[in-house]
Design an enzyme around this catalytic site. Structure first.
Site, PDB file in Angstrom:
ATOM      1  N   ASN A 134       0.805  -1.219   0.000  1.00 32.54           N
ATOM      2  CA  ASN A 134       0.000   0.000   0.000  1.00 32.54           C
ATOM      3  C   ASN A 134       0.841   1.274   0.000  1.00 32.54           C
ATOM      4  OD1 ASN A 134      -2.024  -1.840   0.108  1.00 32.54           O
ATOM      5  ND2 ASN A 134      -2.966  -1.076   1.978  1.00 32.54           N
ATOM      6  N   LEU A 135       0.239   2.332  -0.538  1.00 33.55           N
ATOM      7  CA  LEU A 135       0.891   3.630  -0.656  1.00 33.55           C
ATOM      8  C   LEU A 135       1.632   4.028   0.619  1.00 33.55           C
ATOM      9  CD1 LEU A 135       1.049   6.005  -2.653  1.00 33.55           C
ATOM     10  CD2 LEU A 135      -0.881   7.015  -1.438  1.00 33.55           C
ATOM     11  N   LYS A 136       0.932   3.908   1.741  1.00 31.40           N
ATOM     12  CA  LYS A 136       1.472   4.358   3.019  1.00 31.40           C
ATOM     13  C   LYS A 136       2.740   3.579   3.393  1.00 31.40           C
ATOM     14  CE  LYS A 136      -0.265   4.376   7.570  1.00 31.40           C
ATOM     15  NZ  LYS A 136      -1.084   3.340   8.078  1.00 31.40           N
ATOM     16  N   GLY A 137       2.801   2.324   3.051  1.00 30.52           N
ATOM     17  CA  GLY A 137       4.020   1.561   3.287  1.00 30.52           C
ATOM     18  C   GLY A 137       4.273   1.217   4.732  1.00 30.52           C
ATOM     19  N   ARG A 141       8.426   4.430   4.948  1.00 31.84           N
ATOM     20  CA  ARG A 141       8.852   4.162   3.564  1.00 31.84           C
ATOM     21  C   ARG A 141       7.648   3.708   2.743  1.00 31.84           C
ATOM     22  NH1 ARG A 141      14.668   1.147   4.032  1.00 31.84           N
ATOM     23  NH2 ARG A 141      15.178   1.911   6.115  1.00 31.84           N
TER      24      ARG A 141
END
Ligand code: B12
Lengths: 263, 345
Positions: A134-137, A141
């Site tokens: 996912n974008l948030k990581g 990161r």
């Protein structure tokens, strides 16, 4: 450089406390014994007689609640590990940041990498695969979704292997990423081998990178399962991205005898 | 019968375990020892990894080392070979990549132990097997891993040795039932009707074969994901001769076929038994519902080995386990390769 820079030889690595090879380790645990001399003696005896450590020393002892005592101890480990004999260290992959991975893919592959991931079978734990995709990581990161040269599909948790595979064919994935957290009764093993067997049955094993991950996964286990890599705790999305990018690039190269330099 | 006799007809032998710690590595060791005594040149590769000191899941479980005779060929990786104490030469480096390094084919220069770790993909295993034969191996052993069956595909092997053991269940009856079901699945019969077999083999995609010779192609999505979509295709058709799946034939599809056909006999054909995936069901259960499984290429079951011990858990009486399994599998040699050796305490 710093005074600590004296390097140990990698064939006999011992814990470091104050000076090289002193073998010092720190332990913390709670004993279900009232705080007092008996609890202290029990803690020392446990470490000295049962754990294979020598010269235990209590540096902190604190009553938690009636009947329980918390300890911090130092002790000396007498064993060493030979790093040269550890097979599982993935030496072939060069560490890369998000930007470096994107630049590498642009240059070496010149096309986006398609990955698809899920937590499979009955496993509901989705945080691991989310943190990679996912974008948030994870821990500041970005996940692969954020990468310019990756197309990431995350199917979530409790995904049957057959559904994951059908979708992987659908999006023409380069890599399938599987997360497994529950390991009771070896449940994860069958979930993971079944996916490999399905891919084999479809005759697609050479066309897909198979990557697994989770708190109890190692590269050694991945090899046994028939995966191309296994990632455990402490994995960042860029570690996975670097592996996939470099592995795909390596596979696009002609056979060994072309004597291309290793990455 | 000894295990060496049981495998004699097959030049390429696959070893398959029904689970982790069913005694596959011990069976491999017994085969190696007998082949060495016969003076055969042996090649060994593994779909997983073999001969490691401890179990990759539970390091309290010690694993037996694999002793290889001089001149044996072994697939391992560059990194594993480096840390092996055996005297070897690299017969051929390969291009196959694994999590433990790049696969090399090594030749033992004297007796020794090497961790076996061949390529991951079955197709690549096939390459290694052929290469070993070219390099002089008279017999090649393809060791499986955990419960993986891909190595038993007739493309890779001429026959299979199946290992079962106490780890499957603490209940002996259940262990016997599960072993019989696994053996039945592994030995699915070849399609008898030669004309039908030829038609099925020609298909490029999964399809329904009709009596009049026509084929109704099936999309991959129907076979794997939207399995209910097969119901309207089958309902009300009297002329379906067989369902042919090229690729993985899975239980959910079979369930839908049974539902649509309402008990009428239906033949479901896969390439070979390694491509048939039954979850909890058994071949017998599907047959009872009218769905009969068959394959284009049958796999000879050369022998079954039994291991009475579940490491760190329970154990059965060795002779009783072997006899119970043997009774269920008439015609198949059932062996306990350690039975003559003293059982470790
Ligand atoms: C949150 C949580 C849950 C949540 C999950 C919610 C969700 N949406 O995910 C809920 C409450 C649903 C849950 C349920 C259960 N849980 Co729970 N859960 C946890 C907990 C507290 C945290 C897990 C987590 O999110 N970690 C954070 C992530 C980021 O870490 P990670 O998964 O390891 O991922 C990292 C790496 O492993 C790796 N990675 C992971 N996956 C992948 C995949 C790929 C492809 C790659 C490259 C890398 C990678 O990268 C990640 C980042 O570094 C742990 C205990 C703990 N503190 O660890 C127990 C824990 C995992 N759960 C456990 C259990 C037993 C269960 C239940 C069975 C409980 C029960 N009896 O009902 C059920 C499972 C139901 C089921 N069928 O799956 C046990 C597992 C024991 C075992 N080894 O089998 C644990 C360890 C708790 C314990 N000590 O007993 N759980």
């Amino acid at each position: 450089m710093s005074s600590v820079a004296q390097r140990a030889s990698l064939d006999a690595v011992r814990p470091y406390g104050d000076h090289l090879d002193d073998g010092l380790v720190q332990l913390s645990f709670t004993l279900p014994v009232d705080h007092g001399p008996l609890a202290r003696e029990a803690a020392l005896a446990l470490v000295r007689d049962k754990m294979g450590l020598i010269k235990p020393e209590i540096v902190h002892a604190k009553p938690l609640t009636p009947g329980y005592t918390y300890f911090v101890l130092f002790a000396q480990c007498q064993h060493a590990v030979d790093c040269d004999r550890l097979a599982a260290v993935r030496t072939a992959t060069r560490a890369m940041s998000e930007e470096e991975v994107d630049a590498f893919v642009a240059e070496r592959l010149g096309r986006p990498i398609v990955v698809i991931g899920a937590s499979t079978g009955t496993d509901t734990h989705s945080v691991g695969i989310d943190s990679i995709l996912n974008l948030k990581g994870f821990d500041g990161r970005h996940g692969l979704e954020a990468y310019h040269w990756f197309r990431a599909h995350n199917l979530g948790s409790q995904v049957p292997n057959t559904a994951l595979l059908a979708k992987a064919f659908d999006v023409e994935a380069d890599a399938i990423l599987v997360s497994q957290t529950v390991t009771q009764q070896g449940l994860h093993l069958h979930n993971l081998t079944e996916l490999v067997e399905l891919v084999e049955a479809e005759g697609k094993r050479r066309d897909l990178l198979l990557v697994c991950g989770g708190p109890r996964i190692t590269d050694e286990l991945a090899k046994e399962l028939g995966f191309d890599a296994g990632f455990s705790k402490g994995t960042y999305p860029n570690d996975v991205a670097a592996f996939i990018a470099q592995e795909l690039a390596a596979r696009e190269r002609p056979p060994v005898d072309a004597a291309a330099p290793e990455l | 019968m000894r295990i060496g006799d049981a495998i004699a007809p097959a030049a390429r032998v696959a070893l398959v375990g029904l689970a982790k710690n069913t005694g596959k590595t011990v069976a491999l060791g017994a085969i190696l020892a007998e082949l060495e005594a016969r003076g055969e040149t042996i090649g060994v590769t593994s779909i997983g990894r073999d001969g490691e000191a401890t179990d990759a899941i539970d390091d309290a479980i010690a694993k037996p080392p694999i002793h290889l005779p001089p001149m044996a060929l072994v697939a391992t990786t560059d990194r594993l070979l480096e840390r092996s104490a055996a005297r070897t030469e690299v017969a051929l480096p390969t291009d196959h990549r694994t999590p433990l390094g790049r696969v090399v084919i090594a030749r033992l220069l004297e007796r020794g132990t090497v961790e076996v770790a061949g390529p991951v993909a079955a197709q690549d295993v096939g390459d290694v097997v052929e290469t070993m034969r070219r390099l002089g191996a008279e017999r090649v052993l393809v060791d499986g891993s955990i419960d993986r069956r891909a190595g038993a595909s007739p493309r890779l092997a001429d026959g299979v040795v199946m290992s079962t053991g106490a780890v499957l269940s603490a209940d002996l009856d259940q262990l016997v039932r599960r072993t019989r079901a696994a053996a039945e699945l592994m030995t699915l019969p070849a399609v008898e009707d030669a004309a039908l077999r030829a038609r099925a083999a020609e298909l490029r995609t999964s399809a329904l074969l009709l009596e009049d010779g026509e084929a109704v192609p099936l999309e991959t999505a129907i076979v794997h994901d939207r399995v209910e979509a097969i119901v309207p295709l089958l309902r009300g058709r009297a002329d379906v001769q067989a369902l042919v799946v090229r690729g993985a034939l899975c239980e959910p599809l079979l369930e839908q076929v049974a539902r649509a056909r309402r008990g009428r006999a239906t033949l479901a054909i896969a390439d070979d038994a390694t491509r048939v995936f039954l979850g909890r069901g058994t071949c017998a259960r599907h047959r009872a519902r009218g769905v009969v499984l068959a394959v284009l290429h049958a796999i000879p079951l050369l022998a079954v080995t039994t291991n009475p011990v579940a490491p760190l858990r329970h154990r059965f009486d060795a002779a009783e386990l072997r006899e119970r399994i043997a009774r269920e599998l008439p015609g198949v040699p059932v062996l306990d390769v350690l039975a003559d050796a003293p059982v470790p305490a």
